[in-house]
Design a protein around this motif. Structure first.
Motif, PDB file in Angstrom:
ATOM      1  N   ARG A  35       0.842  -1.200   0.395  1.00  0.00           N
ATOM      2  CA  ARG A  35      -0.160  -0.289   0.339  1.00  0.00           C
ATOM      3  C   ARG A  35       0.736   1.299   0.235  1.00  0.00           C
ATOM      4  O   ARG A  35       0.225   2.195  -0.711  1.00  0.00           O
ATOM      5  CB  ARG A  35      -0.868  -0.005   1.042  1.00  0.00           C
ATOM      6  N   ALA A  36       1.891   1.094   0.402  1.00  0.00           N
ATOM      7  CA  ALA A  36       2.748   2.983   0.499  1.00  0.00           C
ATOM      8  C   ALA A  36       3.926   2.597  -0.554  1.00  0.00           C
ATOM      9  O   ALA A  36       4.300   3.380  -0.937  1.00  0.00           O
ATOM     10  CB  ALA A  36       3.521   2.218   1.621  1.00  0.00           C
ATOM     11  N   GLY A  37       3.574   1.224  -1.609  1.00  0.00           N
ATOM     12  CA  GLY A  37       4.331   1.627  -2.990  1.00  0.00           C
ATOM     13  C   GLY A  37       5.752   1.248  -2.669  1.00  0.00           C
ATOM     14  O   GLY A  37       6.296   2.045  -3.191  1.00  0.00           O
ATOM     15  N   VAL A  38       6.366   0.504  -1.722  1.00  0.00           N
ATOM     16  CA  VAL A  38       7.781   0.778  -1.594  1.00  0.00           C
ATOM     17  C   VAL A  38       7.497  -0.907  -1.699  1.00  0.00           C
ATOM     18  O   VAL A  38       6.347  -2.025  -1.299  1.00  0.00           O
ATOM     19  CB  VAL A  38       7.958   0.816  -0.446  1.00  0.00           C
ATOM     20  N   GLY A  39       9.082  -1.240  -1.678  1.00  0.00           N
ATOM     21  CA  GLY A  39       8.864  -2.803  -0.940  1.00  0.00           C
ATOM     22  C   GLY A  39       9.279  -3.390   0.072  1.00  0.00           C
ATOM     23  O   GLY A  39       9.316  -2.634   0.524  1.00  0.00           O
ATOM     24  N   PRO A  40       9.182  -5.294   0.205  1.00  0.00           N
ATOM     25  CA  PRO A  40       9.072  -5.142   1.346  1.00  0.00           C
ATOM     26  C   PRO A  40      10.924  -4.664   1.962  1.00  0.00           C
ATOM     27  O   PRO A  40      11.289  -4.568   2.966  1.00  0.00           O
ATOM     28  CB  PRO A  40       9.065  -7.198   1.747  1.00  0.00           C
ATOM     29  N   GLY A  41      12.093  -4.737   1.310  1.00  0.00           N
ATOM     30  CA  GLY A  41      13.426  -4.660   1.807  1.00  0.00           C
ATOM     31  C   GLY A  41      13.131  -3.367   2.240  1.00  0.00           C
ATOM     32  O   GLY A  41      14.041  -2.830   3.037  1.00  0.00           O
ATOM     33  N   THR A  42      12.635  -2.090   1.636  1.00  0.00           N
ATOM     34  CA  THR A  42      12.710  -1.025   1.954  1.00  0.00           C
ATOM     35  C   THR A  42      11.487  -1.116   3.459  1.00  0.00           C
ATOM     36  O   THR A  42      12.463  -0.445   4.444  1.00  0.00           O
ATOM     37  CB  THR A  42      11.778  -0.294   0.538  1.00  0.00           C
ATOM     38  N   LEU A  43      10.741  -1.786   3.746  1.00  0.00           N
ATOM     39  CA  LEU A  43      10.063  -1.709   4.898  1.00  0.00           C
ATOM     40  C   LEU A  43      10.652  -1.776   5.705  1.00  0.00           C
ATOM     41  O   LEU A  43      11.102  -1.620   7.092  1.00  0.00           O
ATOM     42  CB  LEU A  43       9.257  -2.490   5.028  1.00  0.00           C
ATOM     43  N   TYR A  44      11.623  -3.012   5.763  1.00  0.00           N
ATOM     44  CA  TYR A  44      12.959  -3.710   7.023  1.00  0.00           C
ATOM     45  C   TYR A  44      13.621  -2.891   6.800  1.00  0.00           C
ATOM     46  O   TYR A  44      14.451  -3.086   7.889  1.00  0.00           O
ATOM     47  CB  TYR A  44      12.436  -5.008   6.639  1.00  0.00           C
ATOM     48  N   ARG A  45      14.670  -1.988   5.886  1.00  0.00           N
ATOM     49  CA  ARG A  45      15.466  -1.489   5.959  1.00  0.00           C
ATOM     50  C   ARG A  45      14.763  -0.018   7.347  1.00  0.00           C
ATOM     51  O   ARG A  45      15.787   0.428   8.322  1.00  0.00           O
ATOM     52  CB  ARG A  45      15.709  -0.724   5.008  1.00  0.00           C
ATOM     53  N   HIS A  46      14.032   0.539   7.083  1.00  0.00           N
ATOM     54  CA  HIS A  46      13.318   1.125   7.720  1.00  0.00           C
ATOM     55  C   HIS A  46      13.048   0.765   9.523  1.00  0.00           C
ATOM     56  O   HIS A  46      13.220   1.520  10.905  1.00  0.00           O
ATOM     57  CB  HIS A  46      12.267   2.007   7.208  1.00  0.00           C
ATOM     58  N   PHE A  47      11.864  -0.411   9.152  1.00  0.00           N
ATOM     59  CA  PHE A  47      11.699  -1.078  10.658  1.00  0.00           C
ATOM     60  C   PHE A  47      12.091  -2.025  10.302  1.00  0.00           C
ATOM     61  O   PHE A  47      11.431  -3.431  10.626  1.00  0.00           O
ATOM     62  CB  PHE A  47      10.656  -0.625  10.409  1.00  0.00           C
ATOM     63  N   PRO A  48      13.111  -2.706  11.140  1.00  0.00           N
ATOM     64  CA  PRO A  48      13.624  -3.987  10.819  1.00  0.00           C
ATOM     65  C   PRO A  48      12.138  -5.082  12.084  1.00  0.00           C
ATOM     66  O   PRO A  48      12.588  -6.891  11.747  1.00  0.00           O
ATOM     67  CB  PRO A  48      14.828  -4.174  11.625  1.00  0.00           C
ATOM     68  N   ARG A  49      11.574  -4.643  12.983  1.00  0.00           N
ATOM     69  CA  ARG A  49      10.541  -4.538  13.713  1.00  0.00           C
ATOM     70  C   ARG A  49       9.282  -4.514  13.942  1.00  0.00           C
ATOM     71  O   ARG A  49       9.542  -3.331  13.249  1.00  0.00           O
ATOM     72  CB  ARG A  49      10.980  -5.273  14.764  1.00  0.00           C
TER      73      ARG A  49
END
Length: 182
Positions: A35-49
């Motif tokens: 929904r944010a228009g980013v890949g899962p890797g981008t999400l986990y780089r910003h928020f590992p947990r």
């Protein structure tokens, strides 16, 4: 942080806030990323947990905690009225997201929790209200902010899981208040 990375981070937080409000804290992080228009890797780089993302969502919420306590402390009337007003505000604060009351209440007093500082803000605001009642001689001896927050959090958890109407919750909060006052 680069401007595009900051935008991605902010967008992830905004989308997660909305999705958690809809589906609860256990909503899919992959769905947040989509929904944010980013890949899962981008999400986990910003928020590992998941809890790191929850912490970011709650940051803006902190201001509301102090404002709610200030408003409750401005209440003119009986100690019971003051305490019930704070309890209603408290329930509203921790009930913004489905599952929020249980998540927050279970983290109270847990120094290892990633939302510990947010819980400290809640118990600090509760302590401000209790200190006033103590000063007025209206509070039972031995009542502390964590105890009171856990009791109210328990009511909020039941209300959240049972989708109870606020008109049903208020009498429960009144019973809690009556138990804490002399």
């Amino acid at each position: 942080m680069r401007a595009d990375a900051r935008r991605n981070r902010d967008r992830i937080v905004e989308v997660a806030r909305d999705l958690f409000r809809e589906q609860g804290y256990d909503a899919s992080l992959d769905e947040v990323a989509r929904r944010a228009g980013v890949g899962p890797g981008t999400l986990y780089r910003h928020f590992p947990r998941r809890d790191d993302l929850l912490d970011a969502i709650m940051q803006s919420w902190l201001d509301g905690v102090n404002e709610a306590a200030d408003k409750a402390l401005a209440h003119e009337g009986s100690p019971r009225g003051l305490l019930v007003a704070w309890f209603e505000a408290y329930v509203a604060l921790i009930s913004l997201h489905k599952g929020g009351p249980a998540k927050i209440t279970s983290a109270l007093g847990d120094e290892a929790s990633p939302i510990h500082t947010k819980c400290q803000a809640l118990t600090g605001a509760t302590e401000r209200v209790l200190a006033r009642l103590r000063q007025e001689g209206a509070l039972r001896d031995g009542v502390d902010a964590v105890q009171a927050a856990r009791l109210v959090g328990g009511v909020a958890t039941v209300a959240d899981s049972g989708n109870l109407d606020p008109s049903v919750v208020r009498p429960l909060l009144e019973v809690v208040a009556d138990g804490l006052l002399v």
